[in-house]
Design a protein around this motif. Structure first.
Motif, PDB file in Angstrom:
ATOM      1  N   PRO A 119       0.992  -1.308   0.562  1.00  0.00           N
ATOM      2  CA  PRO A 119      -0.057  -0.169  -0.273  1.00  0.00           C
ATOM      3  C   PRO A 119       0.865   1.493  -0.191  1.00  0.00           C
ATOM      4  N   ASP A 120       2.179   1.017   0.034  1.00  0.00           N
ATOM      5  CA  ASP A 120       3.146   2.404   0.455  1.00  0.00           C
ATOM      6  C   ASP A 120       3.417   2.752  -1.125  1.00  0.00           C
ATOM      7  N   ASP A 121       3.025   1.695  -1.762  1.00  0.00           N
ATOM      8  CA  ASP A 121       3.728   2.449  -3.346  1.00  0.00           C
ATOM      9  C   ASP A 121       3.393   3.124  -3.868  1.00  0.00           C
ATOM     10  N   VAL A 122       3.350   4.120  -4.374  1.00  0.00           N
ATOM     11  CA  VAL A 122       3.324   5.313  -4.992  1.00  0.00           C
ATOM     12  C   VAL A 122       3.088   5.418  -6.016  1.00  0.00           C
ATOM     13  N   VAL A 139      12.320  -1.650 -18.238  1.00  0.00           N
ATOM     14  CA  VAL A 139      12.684  -1.163 -16.912  1.00  0.00           C
ATOM     15  C   VAL A 139      11.221  -1.616 -15.968  1.00  0.00           C
ATOM     16  N   ASP A 140      12.193  -1.787 -14.641  1.00  0.00           N
ATOM     17  CA  ASP A 140      11.112  -2.287 -13.563  1.00  0.00           C
ATOM     18  C   ASP A 140      11.556  -1.690 -12.197  1.00  0.00           C
ATOM     19  N   PHE A 141      10.167  -0.623 -11.143  1.00  0.00           N
ATOM     20  CA  PHE A 141      11.279  -0.789 -10.673  1.00  0.00           C
ATOM     21  C   PHE A 141      10.019   0.377  -9.782  1.00  0.00           C
ATOM     22  N   THR A 142      10.087  -0.147  -8.385  1.00  0.00           N
ATOM     23  CA  THR A 142       8.709   0.498  -7.091  1.00  0.00           C
ATOM     24  C   THR A 142       9.558   2.160  -6.736  1.00  0.00           C
ATOM     25  N   ILE A 143       8.403   3.027  -6.537  1.00  0.00           N
ATOM     26  CA  ILE A 143       8.730   4.554  -5.690  1.00  0.00           C
ATOM     27  C   ILE A 143       7.655   4.432  -4.596  1.00  0.00           C
ATOM     28  N   ALA A 155      -0.182   4.643  -7.692  1.00  0.00           N
ATOM     29  CA  ALA A 155      -1.489   4.083  -6.226  1.00  0.00           C
ATOM     30  C   ALA A 155      -2.250   5.961  -6.295  1.00  0.00           C
ATOM     31  N   GLY A 156      -3.694   5.222  -6.641  1.00  0.00           N
ATOM     32  CA  GLY A 156      -5.024   5.520  -5.998  1.00  0.00           C
ATOM     33  C   GLY A 156      -5.663   5.787  -7.743  1.00  0.00           C
ATOM     34  N   VAL A 157      -4.831   5.294  -8.429  1.00  0.00           N
ATOM     35  CA  VAL A 157      -5.248   5.427  -9.900  1.00  0.00           C
ATOM     36  C   VAL A 157      -6.191   4.033 -10.006  1.00  0.00           C
ATOM     37  N   PRO A 161       0.456  16.077  -5.762  1.00  0.00           N
ATOM     38  CA  PRO A 161       0.419  15.373  -6.812  1.00  0.00           C
ATOM     39  C   PRO A 161       1.264  14.131  -5.511  1.00  0.00           C
ATOM     40  N   ALA A 162       1.160  12.792  -5.558  1.00  0.00           N
ATOM     41  CA  ALA A 162       1.299  11.668  -4.829  1.00  0.00           C
ATOM     42  C   ALA A 162       2.755  11.739  -5.498  1.00  0.00           C
ATOM     43  N   LEU A 163       3.447  11.559  -6.917  1.00  0.00           N
ATOM     44  CA  LEU A 163       4.799  12.202  -7.481  1.00  0.00           C
ATOM     45  C   LEU A 163       4.521  13.322  -8.763  1.00  0.00           C
ATOM     46  N   LEU A 164       6.135  13.615  -8.238  1.00  0.00           N
ATOM     47  CA  LEU A 164       6.317  14.270  -9.353  1.00  0.00           C
ATOM     48  C   LEU A 164       7.745  13.887  -9.697  1.00  0.00           C
ATOM     49  N   VAL A 165       7.708  14.249 -11.028  1.00  0.00           N
ATOM     50  CA  VAL A 165       8.963  13.980 -11.560  1.00  0.00           C
ATOM     51  C   VAL A 165       9.121  14.588 -12.692  1.00  0.00           C
TER      52      VAL A 165
END
Ligand SMILES: Nc1ncnc2c1ncn2[C@@H]1O[C@H](COP(=O)(O)OP(=O)(O)O)[C@@H](O)[C@H]1O
Ligand SMILES: [Mg+2]
Length: 352
Positions: free
Chosen positions: A16-19, A38-42, A82-84, A186-190
């Protein structure tokens, strides 16, 4: 279909912590793979760097996450936020436009690409608040816009809200872009090279505002740069990309002080202005980055690598060294090898 990612970086189980969860991402054009495996988790609040020489596939990775690639580039794999409730890969523009600027926002190298030259900046910020219904009406959106301009350190936020983009300096424009990006928490800023185009004197200040902006919101961040010192300042974890692949990843301090992949070692050597070779020259990585689609089969780095052998003609498996760390190299730098790093590590770096 892309192959089963047996060489892809191992990630911890979805939690659940994964964004952001990127799985087996591939970007191809006309059969040429530009980004592969390419495979990663933030995770929530985490700041992850993505480094590599120009042409390594960093921007394509970011743009594919944002759904902003040109139409002729084909993205496969999976990008979950997350959330989408749908995959971002393959999502149509209607769906993506609901996510972009809301759950996930982006700051590019060149601020003008993100700004409308004919609209006052206060209105541009208010628009993103209204479109995503974060504010109920124009008056409250406008007040929030002024507050955001103050947060990114513009001296007279009321006057700034009335101004047009061309009335600002480059650094101020990037602050406006940051205000827009952060508007909806935003949950994530790129960020893709967000300070590269700025004067060195303003780079540090803008970086500081970016970090403060995501910290205040507990947003996670994917931070792309070719500047290792910046990653050391900003990020906890780093992924090293070359030839469209992640070749090494791990906590910043570990990767920068004890790199395992020969490419990472080369990058660090090339960033260290205090280390010279036996003829007194600065150390660079030999050769240059091949054009996309022209990397060697097997290990993508092998034609530039001093340690390469026959075995490197086969693709090296990902060797995990921890839940989010590992490397793909047949001839890794020995774990206790004597080497030094030129990446300035400050107290902030790698705090987890
Ligand atoms: N639209 C495109 N069509 C074909 N090749 C592209 C396209 N965009 C980028 N590339 C190629 O993909 C490779 C990776 O590009 P990019 O992700 O921009 O690298 P980086 O951001 O790491 O410098 C480069 O060789 C680049 O020329
Ligand atoms: Mg780029």
């Amino acid at each position: 279909m892309t192959p089963v990612p047996d060489t892809a970086p191992a990630s911890a189980q979805d939690s659940p912590d994964d964004v952001l969860a990127v799985r087996n991402l591939e970007v191809a054009v006309g059969g040429r793979k530009l980004v592969e495996d390419v495979d990663f988790t933030i995770r929530a609040g985490e700041r992850v760097g993505l480094i590599g020489e120009s042409g390594s596939g960093k921007s394509l990775t970011a743009l594919s996450i944002m759904g902003l690639l040109p139409e002729d580039l084909r993205t496969t794999g999976s990008v979950r936020l997350a959330g989408v409730d749908h995959d971002l890969v393959g999502a149509d523009e209607t769906r993506m436009s609901r996510v972009r600027g809301k759950e996930i926002a982006m700051v590019f190298q060149e601020p003008m690409t993100a700004l409308n030259p004919t609209m006052r900046v206060g209105r541009q910020i208010a628009e993103v608040l209204l479109i995503h219904r974060t504010r109920p009406d124009r008056a409250s959106a406008r007040a929030a816009a002024v507050e955001l301009l103050a947060q990114v350190g513009l001296p007279d936020p009321e006057a700034a809200a009335h101004a047009y983009p061309h009335q600002f300096s480059g650094g101020q424009r990037q602050r406006v872009v940051l205000a827009i990006a952060l508007a909806n928490d935003p949950a994530l800023l790129v960020c893709d090279e967000p300070t590269t185009a700025l004067d060195v004197t303003v780079q540090a200040r803008v970086l500081d505002l970016i970090v403060r902006g995501v910290e205040d919101r507990r947003s996670a961040m994917l931070f792309i740069t070719h500047d290792l010192a910046v990653v050391a300042t900003v990020c906890e974890r780093v992924m090293v990309m070359y030839g469209g692949r992640v070749v090494e990843s791990g906590p910043v301090r570990e990767v920068f002080t004890r790199p395992r992949h020969r490419y990472t070692q080369g990058l660090i050597g090339a960033s260290d202005l205090s280390v010279v070779d036996d003829r007194g020259r600065l150390i660079t990585i030999g050769g240059s980055v091949p054009p996309a689609g022209h990397f060697p089969a097997g290990c993508v780095f092998r034609n530039r690598c001093d340690s390469a052998s026959e075995s490197c003609a086969t693709r090296p498996d990902w060797r995990p060294t921890g839940p989010d760390s590992g490397y793909a190299c047949f001839h890794p730098v020995p774990e206790n090898g004597a080497h030094r790093t030129g990446v300035p590590m400050n107290q902030e770096a790698g705090r987890a």
